[in-house]
Design a protein around this motif. Structure first.
Motif, PDB file in Angstrom:
ATOM      1  N   ILE A   1      32.412 -63.514  31.825  1.00 34.34           N
ATOM      2  CA  ILE A   1      31.896 -64.604  32.783  1.00 34.34           C
ATOM      3  C   ILE A   1      31.355 -65.791  32.157  1.00 34.34           C
ATOM      4  O   ILE A   1      31.797 -66.906  32.277  1.00 34.34           O
ATOM      5  CB  ILE A   1      30.953 -64.090  33.855  1.00 34.34           C
ATOM      6  CG1 ILE A   1      31.796 -63.163  34.939  1.00 34.34           C
ATOM      7  CG2 ILE A   1      30.384 -65.331  34.760  1.00 34.34           C
ATOM      8  CD1 ILE A   1      30.764 -62.186  35.620  1.00 34.34           C
ATOM      9  N   GLY A   2      30.268 -65.453  31.260  1.00 36.27           N
ATOM     10  CA  GLY A   2      29.656 -66.722  30.465  1.00 36.27           C
ATOM     11  C   GLY A   2      30.477 -67.426  29.735  1.00 36.27           C
ATOM     12  O   GLY A   2      30.585 -68.791  29.945  1.00 36.27           O
ATOM     13  N   TYR A   3      31.202 -66.876  28.834  1.00 37.29           N
ATOM     14  CA  TYR A   3      31.971 -67.496  27.880  1.00 37.29           C
ATOM     15  C   TYR A   3      33.530 -68.081  28.609  1.00 37.29           C
ATOM     16  O   TYR A   3      33.721 -68.980  28.196  1.00 37.29           O
ATOM     17  CB  TYR A   3      32.416 -66.681  26.576  1.00 37.29           C
ATOM     18  CG  TYR A   3      31.260 -66.538  25.737  1.00 37.29           C
ATOM     19  CD1 TYR A   3      31.055 -67.326  24.781  1.00 37.29           C
ATOM     20  CD2 TYR A   3      30.330 -65.126  25.935  1.00 37.29           C
ATOM     21  CE1 TYR A   3      29.976 -67.287  23.841  1.00 37.29           C
ATOM     22  CE2 TYR A   3      29.196 -65.288  24.876  1.00 37.29           C
ATOM     23  CZ  TYR A   3      29.095 -66.418  23.758  1.00 37.29           C
ATOM     24  OH  TYR A   3      27.881 -66.216  22.917  1.00 37.29           O
ATOM     25  N   GLY A   4      33.741 -67.124  29.775  1.00 39.33           N
ATOM     26  CA  GLY A   4      35.004 -67.543  30.438  1.00 39.33           C
ATOM     27  C   GLY A   4      34.577 -68.861  31.050  1.00 39.33           C
ATOM     28  O   GLY A   4      35.476 -70.013  31.047  1.00 39.33           O
TER      29      GLY A   4
ATOM     30  N   VAL B   1      26.057 -66.364  29.792  1.00 36.67           N
ATOM     31  CA  VAL B   1      25.862 -66.358  28.102  1.00 36.67           C
ATOM     32  C   VAL B   1      24.513 -65.944  27.704  1.00 36.67           C
ATOM     33  O   VAL B   1      24.363 -65.222  26.952  1.00 36.67           O
ATOM     34  CB  VAL B   1      26.365 -67.677  27.531  1.00 36.67           C
ATOM     35  CG1 VAL B   1      25.855 -67.789  26.163  1.00 36.67           C
ATOM     36  CG2 VAL B   1      27.691 -68.091  27.885  1.00 36.67           C
ATOM     37  N   VAL B   2      23.548 -66.357  28.537  1.00 36.96           N
ATOM     38  CA  VAL B   2      22.051 -65.866  28.040  1.00 36.96           C
ATOM     39  C   VAL B   2      22.171 -64.453  28.131  1.00 36.96           C
ATOM     40  O   VAL B   2      21.143 -63.826  27.448  1.00 36.96           O
ATOM     41  CB  VAL B   2      21.142 -66.761  28.955  1.00 36.96           C
ATOM     42  CG1 VAL B   2      19.553 -66.184  28.616  1.00 36.96           C
ATOM     43  CG2 VAL B   2      21.148 -68.181  28.763  1.00 36.96           C
TER      44      VAL B   2
ATOM     45  N   LEU C   1      24.112 -70.397  21.728  1.00 36.04           N
ATOM     46  CA  LEU C   1      23.277 -70.808  22.576  1.00 36.04           C
ATOM     47  C   LEU C   1      22.756 -72.480  22.275  1.00 36.04           C
ATOM     48  O   LEU C   1      22.549 -73.371  23.194  1.00 36.04           O
ATOM     49  CB  LEU C   1      22.043 -70.090  22.766  1.00 36.04           C
ATOM     50  CG  LEU C   1      21.124 -70.099  24.191  1.00 36.04           C
ATOM     51  CD1 LEU C   1      22.240 -70.222  25.518  1.00 36.04           C
ATOM     52  CD2 LEU C   1      20.328 -69.340  24.356  1.00 36.04           C
ATOM     53  N   GLY C   2      22.401 -72.346  20.840  1.00 33.71           N
ATOM     54  CA  GLY C   2      21.847 -73.744  20.482  1.00 33.71           C
ATOM     55  C   GLY C   2      23.010 -74.894  20.589  1.00 33.71           C
ATOM     56  O   GLY C   2      22.689 -76.117  21.087  1.00 33.71           O
ATOM     57  N   LEU C   3      24.353 -74.720  20.416  1.00 37.19           N
ATOM     58  CA  LEU C   3      25.429 -75.554  20.657  1.00 37.19           C
ATOM     59  C   LEU C   3      25.500 -76.143  22.208  1.00 37.19           C
ATOM     60  O   LEU C   3      25.687 -77.216  22.716  1.00 37.19           O
ATOM     61  CB  LEU C   3      26.681 -75.078  20.337  1.00 37.19           C
ATOM     62  CG  LEU C   3      26.995 -74.863  18.705  1.00 37.19           C
ATOM     63  CD1 LEU C   3      28.299 -74.370  18.288  1.00 37.19           C
ATOM     64  CD2 LEU C   3      27.096 -76.545  18.222  1.00 37.19           C
ATOM     65  N   LEU C   4      25.527 -75.011  23.157  1.00 35.03           N
ATOM     66  CA  LEU C   4      25.476 -75.185  24.499  1.00 35.03           C
ATOM     67  C   LEU C   4      24.398 -75.983  25.081  1.00 35.03           C
ATOM     68  O   LEU C   4      24.462 -76.868  25.708  1.00 35.03           O
ATOM     69  CB  LEU C   4      25.675 -73.888  25.402  1.00 35.03           C
ATOM     70  CG  LEU C   4      26.802 -73.125  25.119  1.00 35.03           C
ATOM     71  CD1 LEU C   4      27.052 -71.753  25.716  1.00 35.03           C
ATOM     72  CD2 LEU C   4      28.168 -74.022  25.557  1.00 35.03           C
TER      73      LEU C   4
ATOM     74  N   TYR D   1      32.649 -66.746  20.027  1.00 34.13           N
ATOM     75  CA  TYR D   1      32.733 -65.651  20.870  1.00 34.13           C
ATOM     76  C   TYR D   1      33.768 -64.518  20.432  1.00 34.13           C
ATOM     77  O   TYR D   1      33.441 -63.384  20.294  1.00 34.13           O
ATOM     78  CB  TYR D   1      33.233 -66.192  22.380  1.00 34.13           C
ATOM     79  CG  TYR D   1      33.116 -64.828  23.226  1.00 34.13           C
ATOM     80  CD1 TYR D   1      32.296 -63.686  23.537  1.00 34.13           C
ATOM     81  CD2 TYR D   1      34.628 -64.622  23.816  1.00 34.13           C
ATOM     82  CE1 TYR D   1      32.503 -62.677  24.410  1.00 34.13           C
ATOM     83  CE2 TYR D   1      34.561 -63.432  24.605  1.00 34.13           C
ATOM     84  CZ  TYR D   1      33.557 -62.597  24.791  1.00 34.13           C
ATOM     85  OH  TYR D   1      33.841 -61.600  25.877  1.00 34.13           O
ATOM     86  N   LEU D   2      34.864 -65.137  19.887  1.00 31.78           N
ATOM     87  CA  LEU D   2      35.941 -64.177  19.485  1.00 31.78           C
ATOM     88  C   LEU D   2      35.230 -63.266  18.101  1.00 31.78           C
ATOM     89  O   LEU D   2      35.734 -62.361  18.019  1.00 31.78           O
ATOM     90  CB  LEU D   2      37.388 -65.118  19.192  1.00 31.78           C
ATOM     91  CG  LEU D   2      37.876 -65.698  20.576  1.00 31.78           C
ATOM     92  CD1 LEU D   2      39.164 -66.332  19.971  1.00 31.78           C
ATOM     93  CD2 LEU D   2      38.472 -64.540  21.446  1.00 31.78           C
TER      94      LEU D   2
END
Length: 154
Positions: free
Chosen positions: A23-26, A62-63, A97-100, A143-144
């Motif tokens: 869900i988060g990465y999607g 994502v968190v 998380l830093g990038l986001l 993520y991959l």
């Protein structure tokens, strides 16, 4: 506590871990996909509906990924915490998380504000779209890699 892989608690945590990741990465991947439209075509009605100046709750999932992941390790085999694959996956998550929070989500909020503005520059809109797109491309790639590490535990 050591539980088997058929234990309902383990199964539930695994579903939550994988679900939060998907869900988060999607959701973040969808933001990148939609930002691609902004970068190439400019603002459209569907883009305006998608980018409302907020980061969706789905993107924030994502968190939760490492919360459920560490919980899985603690109830199954805490010795994995000392393995390189685990620390590499955690490092990837921290970078993600830093990038986001540092680049992707601020660009997404800025894009939403620009799309709502009466006077706006298409160059700024496309620039924000490109920033969201590039950040999300990196996030999906990370993520991959993390998924590979957790699945195969090299």
């Amino acid at each position: 506590m050591k539980v088997g892989i058929n234990n309902p608690i383990y199964v539930l945590l695994l579903i939550m871990h994988v679900g939060a990741g998907l869900i988060g990465y999607g959701a973040n991947a969808m933001a990148g996909w939609t930002a691609r439209d902004v970068a190439s075509q400019g603002p459209t009605d569907s883009v305006r509906r998608f980018f409302d100046g907020k980061v969706s709750l789905a993107q924030w999932c994502v968190v939760l990924v490492p919360v459920f992941g560490v919980s899985l390790l603690l109830i199954r085999d805490a010795s994995d915490i000392s393995k390189l694959w685990f620390w590499a996956a955690v490092t990837i998550w921290v970078i993600t998380l830093g990038l986001l929070t540092g680049k992707g989500w601020p660009a997404q909020r800025r894009l939403g504000s620009l799309l709502d503005a009466v006077e706006r520059s298409d160059i700024e809109i496309r620039g924000s779209g490109v920033a969201v797109l590039r950040t999300q491309q990196i996030v999906v790639t990370l993520y991959l890699i993390a998924f590979f590490l957790m699945l195969f535990k090299p």
